[in-house]
Design an enzyme around this catalytic site. Structure first.
Site, PDB file in Angstrom:
ATOM      1  CG  ASN A  11      -1.703   1.230   1.438  1.00  0.00           C
ATOM      2  OD1 ASN A  11      -1.785   2.072   0.534  1.00  0.00           O
ATOM      3  ND2 ASN A  11      -2.324   1.376   2.604  1.00  0.00           N
ATOM      4  CD1 TRP A  12       3.427   0.856  -2.750  1.00  0.00           C
ATOM      5  CD2 TRP A  12       3.482   1.906  -4.738  1.00  0.00           C
ATOM      6  NE1 TRP A  12       4.067   0.031  -3.641  1.00  0.00           N
ATOM      7  CE2 TRP A  12       4.115   0.648  -4.880  1.00  0.00           C
ATOM      8  CE3 TRP A  12       3.388   2.735  -5.863  1.00  0.00           C
ATOM      9  CZ2 TRP A  12       4.651   0.201  -6.084  1.00  0.00           C
ATOM     10  CZ3 TRP A  12       3.925   2.293  -7.066  1.00  0.00           C
ATOM     11  CH2 TRP A  12       4.553   1.042  -7.171  1.00  0.00           C
ATOM     12  CE  LYS A  13      -0.157   3.268   4.713  1.00  0.00           C
ATOM     13  NZ  LYS A  13      -0.054   3.373   6.153  1.00  0.00           N
ATOM     14  CG  HIS A  97      -5.820   2.031   5.226  1.00  0.00           C
ATOM     15  ND1 HIS A  97      -5.380   2.988   6.100  1.00  0.00           N
ATOM     16  CD2 HIS A  97      -4.818   1.128   5.099  1.00  0.00           C
ATOM     17  CE1 HIS A  97      -4.144   2.680   6.487  1.00  0.00           C
ATOM     18  NE2 HIS A  97      -3.780   1.559   5.892  1.00  0.00           N
ATOM     19  CD  GLU A  99      -2.846   5.583   6.760  1.00  0.00           C
ATOM     20  OE1 GLU A  99      -2.829   5.574   5.523  1.00  0.00           O
ATOM     21  OE2 GLU A  99      -1.940   5.080   7.463  1.00  0.00           O
ATOM     22  CD  GLU A 169      -3.567  -2.385   7.304  1.00  0.00           C
ATOM     23  OE1 GLU A 169      -2.410  -2.538   6.897  1.00  0.00           O
ATOM     24  OE2 GLU A 169      -4.293  -1.444   6.959  1.00  0.00           O
ATOM     25  N   GLY A 175       2.524   2.306  10.728  1.00  0.00           N
ATOM     26  CA  GLY A 175       3.494   3.388  10.572  1.00  0.00           C
ATOM     27  C   GLY A 175       4.215   3.763  11.857  1.00  0.00           C
ATOM     28  CB  SER A 215       5.212  -1.709  11.933  1.00  0.00           C
ATOM     29  OG  SER A 215       4.829  -0.371  12.184  1.00  0.00           O
ATOM     30  N   GLY A 236       2.860  -1.119   4.275  1.00  0.00           N
ATOM     31  CA  GLY A 236       2.915   0.299   3.943  1.00  0.00           C
ATOM     32  C   GLY A 236       4.349   0.737   3.697  1.00  0.00           C
ATOM     33  N   GLY A 237       4.958   1.297   4.720  1.00  0.00           N
ATOM     34  CA  GLY A 237       6.308   1.874   4.621  1.00  0.00           C
ATOM     35  C   GLY A 237       7.322   0.985   3.906  1.00  0.00           C
TER      36      GLY A 237
HETATM   37  P1  PGA Z   1       2.827   0.347   7.593  1.00  0.00           P
HETATM   38  O1  PGA Z   1       1.374   0.558   6.954  1.00  0.00           O
HETATM   39  O2  PGA Z   1       3.367  -0.933   7.050  1.00  0.00           O
HETATM   40  O3  PGA Z   1       3.614   1.554   7.177  1.00  0.00           O
HETATM   41  O4  PGA Z   1       2.640   0.279   9.088  1.00  0.00           O
HETATM   42  C1  PGA Z   1       0.503  -0.522   6.783  1.00  0.00           C
HETATM   43  C2  PGA Z   1      -0.811  -0.047   6.210  1.00  0.00           C
HETATM   44  O5  PGA Z   1      -1.297   1.010   6.622  1.00  0.00           O
HETATM   45  O6  PGA Z   1      -1.398  -0.705   5.337  1.00  0.00           O
END
Ligand code: PGA
Length: 254
Positions: A11-13, A97, A99, A169, A175, A215, A236-237
């Site tokens: 997930n590149w956000k 998600h 977010e 999640e 993050g 994470s 994500g990251g």
């Molecule tokens: P993260 O994000 O790996 O940076 O914690 C995961 C996500 O939000 O899908």
């Protein structure tokens, strides 16, 4: 035991221009194209979807979008429809998600409508859920996740559920560098699978893949994937660099 194909999605956000996205996807093609026994998807931002789709043609890496709106078309300034995503080559769409829930007012009800619209266009869905730190500390993890599953899947029968992958999640792990331990994650994944069994059937619950997200790194993926009910990761990251993402995809080799 049903054999579930592991599924790793990046997930590149809100990261990467078209040029940067293409650079990353070219590197990924070189580093993971021959990996077998793992499904892989990447979710660039809307502006890079089509270019990335073209670059991925002929590979087994799937394209995912990060969100959509549930109406087919019309006066919804700034929104993107399921058909538009299908047209630019999306196979999956991430829905719900944390977010989106936290910053953009997404609720279980709107998640449910989005999932329905996505499935209606033949998109597969990565349906996200998870508790906040406060909810965990108050002992509400299972009630929150239970409410999110039932709310998000409301009115869906056996046909719909088969087009859905679940991503657990925990919001406190996203993050933050604080991954849930494999045991902590497994406990909730098992709960989710039991709830799916209650809502559908044992056979269906056994077939649904449940990703962990929060994470995930090359260092912790193996421990997470060794759990019975963890079938993949939403990353994500660590998905923003080819080197770390391909190590996660290659977790079986560790
Ligand atoms: P993260 O994000 O790996 O940076 O914690 C995961 C996500 O939000 O899908």
């Amino acid at each position: 035991m049903m054999d579930r194909l592991p599924f790793i999605a990046g997930n590149w956000k809100m990261n990467k221009t078209v040029g940067e996205a293409l650079d990353l996807v070219r590197k990924l093609k070189a580093s993971i194209s021959e990996v077998e026994g793992v499904e892989v998807a990447v979710a660039p931002s809307f502006t890079a979807l089509y270019a990335v789709y073209k670059e991925l043609e002929g590979t087994s890496i799937h394209l995912a979008a990060q969100n959509l709106f549930y109406e087919e078309q019309g006066a919804y300034t700034g929104e993107v429809s399921p058909m538009m995503l299908k047209e630019v080559g999306c196979h999956y769409v991430i829905i719900g998600h944390s977010e989106r829930r936290q910053f953009f007012g997404e609720t279980d009800e709107t998640v449910n409508r989005r999932i329905k619209a996505a499935l209606g266009q033949g998109l597969k869905v990565i349906f996200c859920m998870g508790e906040t730190l406060k909810e965990r500390e108050e002992g509400k993890t299972f009630s929150v996740v239970g409410r999110q599953i039932e709310g998000g899947l409301r009115r869906f029968g056996e046909i719909e559920i088969k087009g859905i992958v679940i991503a657990y999640e925990p919001v406190w792990a996203i993050g933050t560098g604080k991954t849930a331990t494999p045991d902590q994650a497994e406990e909730v994944h098992r709960f989710i699978r039991e709830r799916l069994e209650r809502l559908y059937s044992r056979e269906i619950a056994q077939g649904i893949r449940i990703q962990y997200g929060g994470s995930v790194t090359p260092e912790n993926i193996k421990g997470l994937m060794s759990q019975e009910n963890i079938d993949g990761a939403l990353v994500g990251g660590a998905s923003l660099k080819a080197e770390t993402f391909s190590k996660i995809v290659r977790f079986k080799e560790m």
